[in-house]
Design a protein around this motif. Structure first.
Motif, PDB file in Angstrom:
ATOM      1  N   THR A  31      -5.101  16.801 -27.126  1.00  0.00           N
ATOM      2  CA  THR A  31      -4.542  15.449 -27.245  1.00  0.00           C
ATOM      3  C   THR A  31      -3.015  15.470 -27.227  1.00  0.00           C
ATOM      4  N   ALA A  88      -3.687  25.127 -27.248  1.00  0.00           N
ATOM      5  CA  ALA A  88      -2.459  24.335 -27.073  1.00  0.00           C
ATOM      6  C   ALA A  88      -2.154  23.549 -28.344  1.00  0.00           C
ATOM      7  N   VAL A 114       0.840  29.331 -26.681  1.00  0.00           N
ATOM      8  CA  VAL A 114       1.667  28.894 -27.816  1.00  0.00           C
ATOM      9  C   VAL A 114       2.972  29.694 -27.871  1.00  0.00           C
ATOM     10  N   ALA A 156       5.584  20.089 -20.119  1.00  0.00           N
ATOM     11  CA  ALA A 156       4.551  19.087 -20.373  1.00  0.00           C
ATOM     12  C   ALA A 156       4.917  17.756 -19.708  1.00  0.00           C
TER      13      ALA A 156
HETATM   14  N1  LIG Z   1       5.254  20.762 -24.785  1.00  0.00           N
HETATM   15  C1  LIG Z   1       5.525  21.671 -23.864  1.00  0.00           C
HETATM   16  O1  LIG Z   1       6.269  21.423 -22.895  1.00  0.00           O
HETATM   17  C2  LIG Z   1       4.892  23.057 -23.953  1.00  0.00           C
HETATM   18  C3  LIG Z   1       5.009  23.938 -22.868  1.00  0.00           C
HETATM   19  C4  LIG Z   1       4.423  25.198 -22.957  1.00  0.00           C
HETATM   20  C5  LIG Z   1       3.738  25.576 -24.103  1.00  0.00           C
HETATM   21  N2  LIG Z   1       3.658  24.707 -25.153  1.00  0.00           N
HETATM   22  C6  LIG Z   1       2.930  25.123 -26.363  1.00  0.00           C
HETATM   23  O2  LIG Z   1       1.766  24.337 -26.429  1.00  0.00           O
HETATM   24  C7  LIG Z   1       1.473  24.037 -27.794  1.00  0.00           C
HETATM   25  C8  LIG Z   1       1.275  22.545 -27.928  1.00  0.00           C
HETATM   26  O3  LIG Z   1       2.476  21.889 -27.627  1.00  0.00           O
HETATM   27  P1  LIG Z   1       2.553  20.287 -27.692  1.00  0.00           P
HETATM   28  O4  LIG Z   1       3.929  19.919 -27.350  1.00  0.00           O
HETATM   29  O5  LIG Z   1       1.429  19.702 -26.918  1.00  0.00           O
HETATM   30  O6  LIG Z   1       2.297  20.077 -29.264  1.00  0.00           O
HETATM   31  P2  LIG Z   1       1.838  18.811 -30.078  1.00  0.00           P
HETATM   32  O7  LIG Z   1       1.735  17.623 -29.198  1.00  0.00           O
HETATM   33  O8  LIG Z   1       2.708  18.734 -31.294  1.00  0.00           O
HETATM   34  O9  LIG Z   1       0.393  19.253 -30.602  1.00  0.00           O
HETATM   35  C9  LIG Z   1      -0.724  19.384 -29.778  1.00  0.00           C
HETATM   36  C10 LIG Z   1      -1.966  18.931 -30.525  1.00  0.00           C
HETATM   37  O10 LIG Z   1      -2.299  19.898 -31.526  1.00  0.00           O
HETATM   38  C11 LIG Z   1      -2.964  19.244 -32.596  1.00  0.00           C
HETATM   39  N3  LIG Z   1      -2.338  19.657 -33.845  1.00  0.00           N
HETATM   40  C12 LIG Z   1      -1.171  19.228 -34.393  1.00  0.00           C
HETATM   41  N4  LIG Z   1      -0.904  19.879 -35.528  1.00  0.00           N
HETATM   42  C13 LIG Z   1      -1.925  20.756 -35.699  1.00  0.00           C
HETATM   43  C14 LIG Z   1      -2.235  21.721 -36.703  1.00  0.00           C
HETATM   44  N5  LIG Z   1      -1.441  21.933 -37.752  1.00  0.00           N
HETATM   45  N6  LIG Z   1      -3.386  22.433 -36.545  1.00  0.00           N
HETATM   46  C15 LIG Z   1      -4.216  22.234 -35.493  1.00  0.00           C
HETATM   47  N7  LIG Z   1      -3.970  21.322 -34.537  1.00  0.00           N
HETATM   48  C16 LIG Z   1      -2.841  20.618 -34.629  1.00  0.00           C
HETATM   49  C17 LIG Z   1      -2.821  17.755 -32.372  1.00  0.00           C
HETATM   50  O11 LIG Z   1      -4.076  17.279 -31.920  1.00  0.00           O
HETATM   51  P3  LIG Z   1      -5.149  16.584 -32.897  1.00  0.00           P
HETATM   52  O12 LIG Z   1      -4.370  15.877 -33.969  1.00  0.00           O
HETATM   53  O13 LIG Z   1      -5.832  15.649 -31.956  1.00  0.00           O
HETATM   54  O14 LIG Z   1      -5.987  17.689 -33.393  1.00  0.00           O
HETATM   55  C18 LIG Z   1      -1.802  17.631 -31.261  1.00  0.00           C
HETATM   56  O15 LIG Z   1      -2.060  16.532 -30.413  1.00  0.00           O
HETATM   57  C19 LIG Z   1       2.632  24.577 -28.643  1.00  0.00           C
HETATM   58  O16 LIG Z   1       2.233  25.746 -29.305  1.00  0.00           O
HETATM   59  C20 LIG Z   1       3.717  24.861 -27.635  1.00  0.00           C
HETATM   60  O17 LIG Z   1       4.491  26.001 -27.995  1.00  0.00           O
HETATM   61  C21 LIG Z   1       4.202  23.454 -25.099  1.00  0.00           C
END
Ligand SMILES: NC(=O)c1ccc[n+]([C@@H]2O[C@H](COP(=O)([O-])OP(=O)(O)OC[C@H]3O[C@@H](n4cnc5c(N)ncnc54)[C@H](OP(=O)(O)O)[C@@H]3O)[C@@H](O)[C@H]2O)c1
Length: 233
Positions: A31, A88, A114, A156
Motif C-alpha cells: 500500500t 517493501a 529495503v 517510487a
Molecule cells: N520510496 C521509494 O522511492 C523507495 C525506493 C526503493 C526502495 N524503497 C524501500 O521500500 C520500502 C518501502 O518504502 P515506501 O516509501 O513505500 O514506505 P512507506 O510508504 O512508508 O511504507 C510502505 C508500507 O509499509 C507498511 N508499513 C508502515 N509501517 C510499517 C511497520 N512498522 N511495519 C510493517 N509495515 C509497515 C504500510 O502499509 P500498511 O499500513 O498498509 O501495512 C505502508 O504503506 C522502504 O524500506 C524503502 O527503503 C523505497
C-alpha cells in the motif's frame, strides 16, 4: 546475426533467464509508494500481483484503485498466495514483519528492496545494520525462504507515474541461489526499460542499499529521479 531477445540479454553466457510470466508476485507493504509502484509496473507487464498490508481492507482498496487484476490481502495471506514476495515495508518494521511471517514465507523467493537509511540536516545516510544489510537480516530471519535483494534504486515517483512508459534503469539483483536471482532478473526484465543484472551475493548488499543515500543527494541537487546503469553488460 539475430540480436538476442532483450529478456535473455542479462542471463550470462550460455544461459537464458526463466519464463516467469505465470508466477504470482506478492508485495508486503504494497500500500506504500514503493510497493504500489512495483505492483503497478508488474501488473501492467502482465504479472499476477497480490498487494499485502497489515490491514486487508487497506490492501483491497489499494488493489481496486490500481485495477489491472491486482488483488489485496493481509501480509500473511499475500505471502502464502505468492511465489515471489517483495518486501517493501519501512526499515523500522522490517525485522518485526519478517519474523511474524516466517512460516508464511517458507519455500518462497523473497526479494528485499529495503534501504536502511537515516536522515539529518545533511541529507540521507546509510545506517549500520548488525547483520550487515537489510537483505542479510532477512536471510537470517527467514531460514526457510530463498532471500534475494533487488529494486533498491527505483524511484517510487516514476514507478507510479502513469505517464511514464519506460523506467530507464538497471536493477542490481543479489543472492546466494542462482535460480532465484535468475527469476528476479527475469521479473525486472518484464518492465519496459528495466533490466535485471546479477550483482553478487548478499554479503555485498550493504553498499547497494547504501547507494540510495547517494542517489537521494543526486535527486536533491539536480531535481531528478536518478537511477543506475551498469555498462558493458
Ligand atoms: N520510496 C521509494 O522511492 C523507495 C525506493 C526503493 C526502495 N524503497 C524501500 O521500500 C520500502 C518501502 O518504502 P515506501 O516509501 O513505500 O514506505 P512507506 O510508504 O512508508 O511504507 C510502505 C508500507 O509499509 C507498511 N508499513 C508502515 N509501517 C510499517 C511497520 N512498522 N511495519 C510493517 N509495515 C509497515 C504500510 O502499509 P500498511 O499500513 O498498509 O501495512 C505502508 O504503506 C522502504 O524500506 C524503502 O527503503 C523505497
Amino acid at each position: 546475426m539475430t540480436q538476442p531477445d532483450s529478456v535473455n540479454a542479462t542471463a550470462g553466457p550460455g544461459r537464458e533467464l526463466p519464463d516467469v510470466s505465470e508466477l504470482v508476485v506478492g508485495v508486503l507493504g504494497g500500500t506504500g509508494d514503493q510497493g504500489r509502484g512495483l505492483a503497478y509496473r508488474l501488473a501492467k507487464a502482465g504479472q499476477q500481483v497480490v498487494i499485502g498490508s497489515r490491514n486487508a481492507e487497506r490492501a483491497e482498496d489499494c488493489a481496486t484503485q490500481l485495477g489491472l487484476g491486482v488483488r489485496g490481502a493481509d501480509n500473511a495471506t499475500c505471502a502464502r498466495e505468492s511465489d515471489v514476495v517483495i518486501v517493501a515495508v519501512p526499515w523500522d518494521g522490517h525485522a518485526e514483519t519478517l519474523t511474524s511471517l516466517r512460516a508464511d514465507l517458507a519455500g518462497k523467493i523473497v526479494v528485499d528492496c529495503v534501504n536502511p537509511l537515516g536522515f539529518d540536516k545533511q541529507g540521507a545516510y546509510a545506517l549500520q545494520v548488525p547483520e550487515g544489510s537489510a537483505a542479510q537480516q532477512a536471510a537470517a530471519l527467514l531460514p526457510d525462504s530463498t532471500v534475494t535483494a533487488a529494486f533498491h534504486h527505483l524511484s517510487a515517483v516514476l514507478l507510479q507515474d502513469e505517464s511514464v512508459d519506460e523506467i530507464d534503469i538497471d536493477v542490481m539483483v543479489l543472492g546466494e541461489d542462482r535460480a532465484a536471482t535468475d527469476t528476479v532478473q527475469a521479473l525486472a526484465d518484464r518492465i519496459p526499460g528495466m533490466r535485471g543484472v546479477f550483482a553478487g551475493r548478499l554479503r555485498n548488499a550493504h553498499q547497494v542499499e547504501a547507494l540510495v543515500a547517494n542517489l537521494i543527494s543526486v535527486n536533491r541537487r539536480y531535481k531528478v529521479h536518478a537511477g543506475v546503469r551498469i555498462t558493458d553488460v
